[in-house]
Every structure is written in C-alpha cells, then in structure tokens.
Design an enzyme around this catalytic site. Sequence first.
Site, PDB file in Angstrom:
ATOM      1  N   ARG A 103       0.832  -1.208   0.000  1.00 37.49           N
ATOM      2  CA  ARG A 103       0.000   0.000   0.000  1.00 37.49           C
ATOM      3  C   ARG A 103       0.867   1.258   0.000  1.00 37.49           C
ATOM      4  O   ARG A 103       0.535   2.247  -0.655  1.00 37.49           O
ATOM      5  CB  ARG A 103      -0.956  -0.031   1.194  1.00 37.49           C
ATOM      6  CG  ARG A 103      -2.097  -1.021   0.987  1.00 37.49           C
ATOM      7  CD  ARG A 103      -3.099  -1.063   2.130  1.00 37.49           C
ATOM      8  NE  ARG A 103      -4.217  -1.931   1.787  1.00 37.49           N
ATOM      9  CZ  ARG A 103      -5.186  -2.289   2.614  1.00 37.49           C
ATOM     10  NH1 ARG A 103      -5.171  -1.835   3.874  1.00 37.49           N
ATOM     11  NH2 ARG A 103      -6.163  -3.077   2.210  1.00 37.49           N
ATOM     12  N   GLN A 151     -10.572   1.869   1.952  1.00 40.04           N
ATOM     13  CA  GLN A 151      -9.635   2.691   2.725  1.00 40.04           C
ATOM     14  C   GLN A 151     -10.395   3.667   3.624  1.00 40.04           C
ATOM     15  O   GLN A 151      -9.983   3.932   4.763  1.00 40.04           O
ATOM     16  CB  GLN A 151      -8.695   3.453   1.788  1.00 40.04           C
ATOM     17  CG  GLN A 151      -7.843   2.574   0.885  1.00 40.04           C
ATOM     18  CD  GLN A 151      -6.970   1.595   1.640  1.00 40.04           C
ATOM     19  OE1 GLN A 151      -6.440   1.912   2.703  1.00 40.04           O
ATOM     20  NE2 GLN A 151      -6.813   0.403   1.094  1.00 40.04           N
ATOM     21  N   TYR A 193      -6.790  -1.444  -6.811  1.00 40.20           N
ATOM     22  CA  TYR A 193      -6.079  -2.553  -6.178  1.00 40.20           C
ATOM     23  C   TYR A 193      -5.510  -2.157  -4.818  1.00 40.20           C
ATOM     24  O   TYR A 193      -5.481  -0.991  -4.458  1.00 40.20           O
ATOM     25  CB  TYR A 193      -5.017  -3.153  -7.088  1.00 40.20           C
ATOM     26  CG  TYR A 193      -3.897  -2.260  -7.600  1.00 40.20           C
ATOM     27  CD1 TYR A 193      -3.195  -1.391  -6.780  1.00 40.20           C
ATOM     28  CD2 TYR A 193      -3.493  -2.365  -8.928  1.00 40.20           C
ATOM     29  CE1 TYR A 193      -2.146  -0.631  -7.249  1.00 40.20           C
ATOM     30  CE2 TYR A 193      -2.438  -1.603  -9.422  1.00 40.20           C
ATOM     31  CZ  TYR A 193      -1.764  -0.746  -8.569  1.00 40.20           C
ATOM     32  OH  TYR A 193      -0.712  -0.010  -9.062  1.00 40.20           O
ATOM     33  N   GLU A 194      -5.095  -3.175  -4.075  1.00 35.71           N
ATOM     34  CA  GLU A 194      -4.591  -3.013  -2.702  1.00 35.71           C
ATOM     35  C   GLU A 194      -5.615  -2.359  -1.775  1.00 35.71           C
ATOM     36  O   GLU A 194      -5.273  -1.670  -0.820  1.00 35.71           O
ATOM     37  CB  GLU A 194      -3.277  -2.203  -2.686  1.00 35.71           C
ATOM     38  CG  GLU A 194      -2.181  -2.741  -3.567  1.00 35.71           C
ATOM     39  CD  GLU A 194      -1.876  -4.215  -3.321  1.00 35.71           C
ATOM     40  OE1 GLU A 194      -2.079  -4.687  -2.193  1.00 35.71           O
ATOM     41  OE2 GLU A 194      -1.448  -4.884  -4.268  1.00 35.71           O
ATOM     42  N   GLY A 195      -6.878  -2.580  -2.065  1.00 34.46           N
ATOM     43  CA  GLY A 195      -7.959  -2.007  -1.257  1.00 34.46           C
ATOM     44  C   GLY A 195      -8.517  -0.764  -1.914  1.00 34.46           C
ATOM     45  O   GLY A 195      -7.827   0.239  -2.059  1.00 34.46           O
TER      46      GLY A 195
END
Length: 536
Positions: A284, A425, A418-420
Amino acid sequence: MSFADQADRTLATLALTPGWSRLQALRPDCDTVIVATMLDAAAGFAETVLAPLNPVGDRIGAQVVDGRVVLPPGFVDGFRQYAEAGWLGIDAPAALGGQDVPLTLQAACGPLFDRGCMALMMAAGATRGAIHLLAQRAEAAVAAEWVPKLVSGDWAATICISEPEAGSDIGRIRTKAELRDGRWLVSGQKIWISFGDHDLAGRIGHCLLARTNDQPGTRGLSLFLVPDHIEGAPNGVTLERIEEKLGLHASPTCAMRFRDAHAILLGEEGRGLSQLFAMIEPMRLHTGCQGLGLASAAADIAEDYAAQRRQGGRPDMAPPTIASHPDVIRQLHDIRSATEILRAAVLELATAMDLARFDADTGRADLAAWMLPLIKTFGAETGFDAAHAAIQVLGGAGYTSDYPLEQYLRDARVMAVYEGTTGMQALDFLTRRLWRDEGRGLAVFLRQARDEITAGSAARPDQARSVGAVLDSFETLSASMTAMQADADAALYRADSYMRAGWAAVSAWMAFRLGTDEAIAILAARHALHNARCAR
C-alpha cells in the site's frame, strides 16, 4: 523530464522531514552524502534502463505463448539488472541477502523506478512484499531458502487473494487447503493476480489465502506459500488467462488455477489475513510511491511544455510562452503543489514506519497506521489527477501518444482499485483508525502537526493560523464522527468525506512544512467542503 530533478526534490524534502533527522541519528550509515549518492544512482537507473521499456511495454504488452506469459522485449533483462543492482532487496534483512537500509530510502527511490516503468515495477513490488512477509512469518528454513532467491531476482512472488466471488469480500474465499499425509494441498481459483505468470524469474512463489477449517468469514483462512514448481516438476499451478486492460499492458493480470498444489503454511493456521498484512502494508505504501512517480513525471512534462509552447499575446509581437498565461500558471501550480505535498507525506509515513521499528516508538506506529490509508488513496488519486491536469495544459498534444501522459492516465487509474479500493480505505480510516484504535494515530498526528506549526509560527504567523484552524476543525469533526458509532450506517455514508477531510488536514501540514503558502488557503477550503459533507 528530469529524473535528476525528482531526486533533488526528494533529498530536499527529506531534509525538511523531522523524523528523518531522528532516523539518521539511529542509523549513521544513512548520512546525507550516502543518501544523495543512492538517489542519484536510482535516478540514473530509472532513466537509462527502465524508462526506455515503458513505451515498448505499453505498445506490445504481455502475451500468452504456449500457455505461459511472455513479457515485452527488454523486460527480462531490465528486471535482472534491477535485481543485480540490489534494488529488490534494498530494505531486506542483511542476514537474508538484503541491504537492510531503512524503508524511507526505498520510499525515496521507489517513485523514480515507478516513473521509469510502472508496469515492470508491479513485479518488483509484489516480490518485495513477499520478502517482508517471509522474513517475518515463515519458518527459518523457509525464509532462508526463499528470501535470498527473491532478493537476487532468481525467483519472484505474487499475492493471491481475490477470487471470482470474493474480491474485496475476503471472508467469502472458497479456495481450500487440506492436510493430507502431513502435507498441505491447495485447490481453487484466484484472479486479478499481477504477474501470476511470467518469464522474469525461474520460479514463482504465490503468497495465498486458503480456507483450512469450517469457521465462517476470515477466521477460517490461513496463509500459504505455493511454489509454481517443486524440484523442476509442476506443482498443480496453471495459468488460465490474462486480462485485457485499460492500462499497465506489460503487467500481466492473471487468472490462476490451483489443483492439489503443495503448499507451505506460513505462521499460525486460521490467522492468515492478519499475517498477510506484513505484505499488504508495504504494497500500500508502494501504491503511494507509484502515484508520486507518475505525478512527478506529469508535472515535469507540463512545465517543460508550457515553457516552450508559444501562444497568444498581441498580434504585432512574438507570442509569449503559455507559461506566462495566468490560467496556465494556476494549472501548473496546482499540479506541482499536489505532487510535492504527496512527496512530503510519503516520506513522513515512511519515516514513521521506520521509527516505529528502530526506535520502538509506539506513537510512530499509531501515526503510520493512521496515515497508511491516506497515502494509499491519495497517492493513487494524485497520480491520476496530475496526468489528467497535465493533459489539459498540453491541450490536443497531451491527448496524443506523442507524449506519455495518456499512458500515465491509463496506467494510474487502477491504483485506486487494487490493494484495497478507495471505499475500503475510507472504512478503514474511520472504523479502525478512529473507532477501534480510539483515535491514537489521530492524536499523534495532531500533536506533531501542532508542534511543527508552533515552531514556525513566528516566521509565518498568518499561515500558521490558517493551518491551525484546519487542524482544530478536523479534531472537532473527528469527535463528531466518533459520536456517530451508534448510527453506523450514517457514519459509513460519510466515511469518504471524513477521509478526504483528513487528507486536507495532512496536506495543510505538509504545505506549511514545504512553505507552499499559496496552497494552504485552497486546502482550508477543501477541508471546509468535506467537513460540510460530513455534517449533512
């Protein structure tokens, strides 16, 4: 476009970062001369080795040949040179083949590499994440076997989470791991796997979540390392397809099938998700670095073009450069301000993460956890927005492939996914960082920001008052959002606006640090807007 200028800006911003001086005191091997030399080397490598690959990769893309992914010309050699230069293991433990430098230096150099060729750095980012994960969570023998090979680039790694019916909803993962005759065997399908297959390295290890018991949700998930082959023999891991995408054409996004694949359990059974965060957190931060790299390039292109393009003025005189037009001045200022504020925030987060590790500073750990969703989200948005705004400065020229801005725009769009996702978030920022952590990270942020503002108030009293008002307002807003826990749906509806108010507050802090006084009034207005949205 100047990679060297980006390195210089990074070095100057590090010097303004209070945590960096504390980190240098703890790590005397990271003196300013050494860091400047490292940044200069990173800039040179990114410009000469990585940047030439970027247009080639976008044009040709990754392809499937005889059931395996083949990358565009030059990518295999570029990855080999990147690893041989030591960049893959820059912050890996020295005992496992790395250089063991602070994460801050990786965060300083990373945006240069992502600016050069973000698609290839997707492979590096996943492998670096696996290095951190295995160093922390794998048994000693497994870490000793895998981490040095990952650091050298001989092997590579992925992160395998998403499934067709379980994207962000990880608790619905159906891939199973069964213990048979003392061996774990994994079966299931994974999708959206960056570099799930490729020809960069001789072996690929998949860091994978699978269900090992009947407990519902994430409680039944365990973490495994699944090699694509064992002693030269296939391990039940096959490529099903690669996706056709808007951007990042040279980064193969794969659907993978696992059929009784031999797997190595990492950490404690049933705690896979929490253990995976050893890999997710650096990835992240990497997203923030990706956005910073693209924003830095876009800002440079817009400024260079505006300084050369002549248009307007009196018809009886030579036309002036558009850099002298007030509206273009405004556009360039907005792009550059957003880019440099992000640079300062990325380095602030990285130093906080380092100090939490080297100095056992729990307050820094709380601050790092609080800032991480902000850097992930607004690193992604700044990268996209800077490319979008730079296209506007160039006009029709920016829309063509004569300039890389249109590629930056396409490549950057996925970073908010991506990555949340952004929504995830925002939920994390509200429900975990504010509610569950009882505002500990928020308290550290407010204390550090106010201390810095107070120290500089004598020289810039008006700006100090403006930023102080933003901090006060955000503290009040946070108290209001804390009080909304009893009405969770109403609070979650406002989570995005609350997170954006938080970024405006952090940005005002960074703007004060950088002396970007023109941006402070704009940030105060944005904060007021997001505050008002939370009050609806």
